[in-house]
Design a protein around this motif. Structure first.
Motif, PDB file in Angstrom:
ATOM      1  N   GLN A   1       0.821  -1.208   0.000  1.00 40.48           N
ATOM      2  CA  GLN A   1       0.000   0.000   0.000  1.00 40.48           C
ATOM      3  C   GLN A   1       0.854   1.257   0.000  1.00 40.48           C
ATOM      4  N   ARG A   2       1.851   1.276   0.861  1.00 42.73           N
ATOM      5  CA  ARG A   2       2.742   2.439   0.936  1.00 42.73           C
ATOM      6  C   ARG A   2       3.472   2.658  -0.380  1.00 42.73           C
ATOM      7  N   ASP A   3       3.992   1.580  -0.969  1.00 44.41           N
ATOM      8  CA  ASP A   3       4.705   1.696  -2.242  1.00 44.41           C
ATOM      9  C   ASP A   3       3.786   2.182  -3.351  1.00 44.41           C
ATOM     10  N   TYR A   4       2.538   1.713  -3.355  1.00 44.45           N
ATOM     11  CA  TYR A   4       1.597   2.150  -4.388  1.00 44.45           C
ATOM     12  C   TYR A   4       1.318   3.650  -4.275  1.00 44.45           C
ATOM     13  N   ILE A   5       1.046   4.127  -3.086  1.00 44.56           N
ATOM     14  CA  ILE A   5       0.767   5.554  -2.888  1.00 44.56           C
ATOM     15  C   ILE A   5       2.006   6.381  -3.228  1.00 44.56           C
ATOM     16  N   GLU A   6       3.157   5.899  -2.811  1.00 46.04           N
ATOM     17  CA  GLU A   6       4.402   6.620  -3.105  1.00 46.04           C
ATOM     18  C   GLU A   6       4.656   6.702  -4.607  1.00 46.04           C
ATOM     19  N   ALA A   7       4.411   5.603  -5.315  1.00 45.79           N
ATOM     20  CA  ALA A   7       4.640   5.601  -6.762  1.00 45.79           C
ATOM     21  C   ALA A   7       3.574   6.395  -7.518  1.00 45.79           C
ATOM     22  N   THR A   8       2.327   6.293  -7.092  1.00 44.20           N
ATOM     23  CA  THR A   8       1.236   6.967  -7.799  1.00 44.20           C
ATOM     24  C   THR A   8       1.272   8.476  -7.612  1.00 44.20           C
ATOM     25  N   TRP A   9       1.494   8.914  -6.398  1.00 40.12           N
ATOM     26  CA  TRP A   9       1.425  10.348  -6.092  1.00 40.12           C
ATOM     27  C   TRP A   9       2.798  10.998  -5.987  1.00 40.12           C
ATOM     28  N   SER A  10       3.865  10.227  -6.087  1.00 41.30           N
ATOM     29  CA  SER A  10       5.240  10.754  -5.981  1.00 41.30           C
ATOM     30  C   SER A  10       5.370  11.666  -4.768  1.00 41.30           C
ATOM     31  N   CYS A  11       4.891  11.187  -3.642  1.00 44.49           N
ATOM     32  CA  CYS A  11       4.839  12.015  -2.442  1.00 44.49           C
ATOM     33  C   CYS A  11       5.931  11.684  -1.437  1.00 44.49           C
ATOM     34  N   GLY A  12       6.723  10.693  -1.708  1.00 46.83           N
ATOM     35  CA  GLY A  12       7.773  10.321  -0.776  1.00 46.83           C
ATOM     36  C   GLY A  12       7.330   9.243   0.194  1.00 46.83           C
ATOM     37  N   TYR A  13       8.326   8.606   0.762  1.00 44.39           N
ATOM     38  CA  TYR A  13       8.093   7.481   1.666  1.00 44.39           C
ATOM     39  C   TYR A  13       7.299   7.897   2.898  1.00 44.39           C
ATOM     40  N   PHE A  14       7.679   9.004   3.526  1.00 38.77           N
ATOM     41  CA  PHE A  14       7.055   9.432   4.777  1.00 38.77           C
ATOM     42  C   PHE A  14       5.577   9.769   4.586  1.00 38.77           C
ATOM     43  N   LEU A  15       5.250  10.575   3.584  1.00 39.33           N
ATOM     44  CA  LEU A  15       3.844  10.944   3.364  1.00 39.33           C
ATOM     45  C   LEU A  15       3.000   9.738   2.965  1.00 39.33           C
ATOM     46  N   ALA A  16       3.579   8.833   2.178  1.00 41.27           N
ATOM     47  CA  ALA A  16       2.850   7.621   1.803  1.00 41.27           C
ATOM     48  C   ALA A  16       2.576   6.766   3.038  1.00 41.27           C
ATOM     49  N   ALA A  17       3.566   6.651   3.918  1.00 41.89           N
ATOM     50  CA  ALA A  17       3.377   5.881   5.157  1.00 41.89           C
ATOM     51  C   ALA A  17       2.332   6.549   6.047  1.00 41.89           C
ATOM     52  N   CYS A  18       2.347   7.881   6.114  1.00 45.05           N
ATOM     53  CA  CYS A  18       1.344   8.609   6.905  1.00 45.05           C
ATOM     54  C   CYS A  18      -0.059   8.379   6.347  1.00 45.05           C
ATOM     55  N   PHE A  19      -0.190   8.378   5.024  1.00 46.59           N
ATOM     56  CA  PHE A  19      -1.494   8.146   4.396  1.00 46.59           C
ATOM     57  C   PHE A  19      -2.015   6.751   4.731  1.00 46.59           C
ATOM     58  N   VAL A  20      -1.167   5.754   4.610  1.00 43.41           N
ATOM     59  CA  VAL A  20      -1.583   4.376   4.902  1.00 43.41           C
ATOM     60  C   VAL A  20      -1.905   4.230   6.387  1.00 43.41           C
ATOM     61  N   LEU A  21      -1.121   4.870   7.245  1.00 42.73           N
ATOM     62  CA  LEU A  21      -1.396   4.825   8.680  1.00 42.73           C
ATOM     63  C   LEU A  21      -2.732   5.493   9.002  1.00 42.73           C
ATOM     64  N   LEU A  22      -3.018   6.619   8.369  1.00 36.98           N
ATOM     65  CA  LEU A  22      -4.300   7.289   8.563  1.00 36.98           C
ATOM     66  C   LEU A  22      -5.456   6.383   8.144  1.00 36.98           C
ATOM     67  N   ASN A  23      -5.306   5.716   7.004  1.00 36.92           N
ATOM     68  CA  ASN A  23      -6.328   4.769   6.544  1.00 36.92           C
ATOM     69  C   ASN A  23      -6.510   3.630   7.536  1.00 36.92           C
ATOM     70  N   LEU A  24      -5.411   3.072   7.970  1.00 33.17           N
ATOM     71  CA  LEU A  24      -5.453   1.930   8.885  1.00 33.17           C
ATOM     72  C   LEU A  24      -6.119   2.315  10.205  1.00 33.17           C
ATOM     73  N   LEU A  25      -5.644   3.387  10.819  1.00 33.49           N
ATOM     74  CA  LEU A  25      -6.197   3.801  12.112  1.00 33.49           C
ATOM     75  C   LEU A  25      -7.626   4.307  11.973  1.00 33.49           C
ATOM     76  N   GLY A  26      -7.920   5.001  10.874  1.00 31.07           N
ATOM     77  CA  GLY A  26      -9.277   5.496  10.665  1.00 31.07           C
ATOM     78  C   GLY A  26     -10.285   4.371  10.526  1.00 31.07           C
ATOM     79  N   GLN A  27      -9.922   3.343   9.772  1.00 30.52           N
ATOM     80  CA  GLN A  27     -10.845   2.222   9.575  1.00 30.52           C
ATOM     81  C   GLN A  27     -10.991   1.375  10.832  1.00 30.52           C
TER      82      GLN A  27
END
Length: 160
Positions: A51-77
């Motif tokens: 998931q992190r790699d997909y977000i990082e590759a799709t949005w070119s947002c970097g490792y940290f922001l991609a990890a934050c996005f996945v963490l937000l999804n995980l904790l939110g759900q």
């Protein structure tokens, strides 16, 4: 007379079953309503790197922001699911799950993929069933859950 006796016996059995299970039914109903989010959160935990790699590759947002996005999804759900099952802050939890779903719709570019939005699980190829998360997409029924869930949970919250 045989049919009336059969119906009477069936009603008695159903009544007895409902008396025994009445206290558990609201919890089972809530679990059924949030099962998609619960499953998606658990799967996100086990497929964290993908998931992190997909977000990082799709949005070119970097490792940290991609990890934050996945963490937000995980904790939110998972957090929303726990709040709903515990019957604490149900309205806020439904809003959080709806927000996570909206965020995923944008992040995974589902909103602009009309072919994905219009497809039906019945018409999906056999090898595509159950593997939609591997390709970082939501399943079609994920898009319908929040509005139905919010309305059903509101009615169960008022009754309890």
């Amino acid at each position: 007379m045989g049919q009336n006796d059969l119906m009477s016996n069936a009603e008695d059995v159903a009544d007895q079953f409902l008396r025994v299970t009445k206290q558990y039914l609201p919890h089972v109903a809530r679990l059924c309503l949030i099962s998609t989010f619960l499953e998606d959160g658990i799967r996100m935990w086990f497929q964290w790197n993908e998931q992190r790699d997909y977000i990082e590759a799709t949005w070119s947002c970097g490792y940290f922001l991609a990890a934050c996005f996945v963490l937000l999804n995980l904790l939110g759900q998972l957090g929303g699911c726990v709040l709903i099952l515990s019957r604490n802050f149900v309205q806020y939890a439904c809003f959080a799950l709806f927000g996570i779903l909206s965020l995923q719709t944008i992040a995974y570019s589902i909103l602009w993929d009309l072919k994905f939005l219009m497809r039906s699980e019945q018409h999906a190829p056999a090898n595509d069933r159950g593997s939609s998360f591997k390709s970082c997409e939501l399943r079609p029924w994920d898009l319908e859950v929040p509005s139905v869930m919010a309305s059903l949970l509101q009615t169960t919250t008022r009754g309890s």
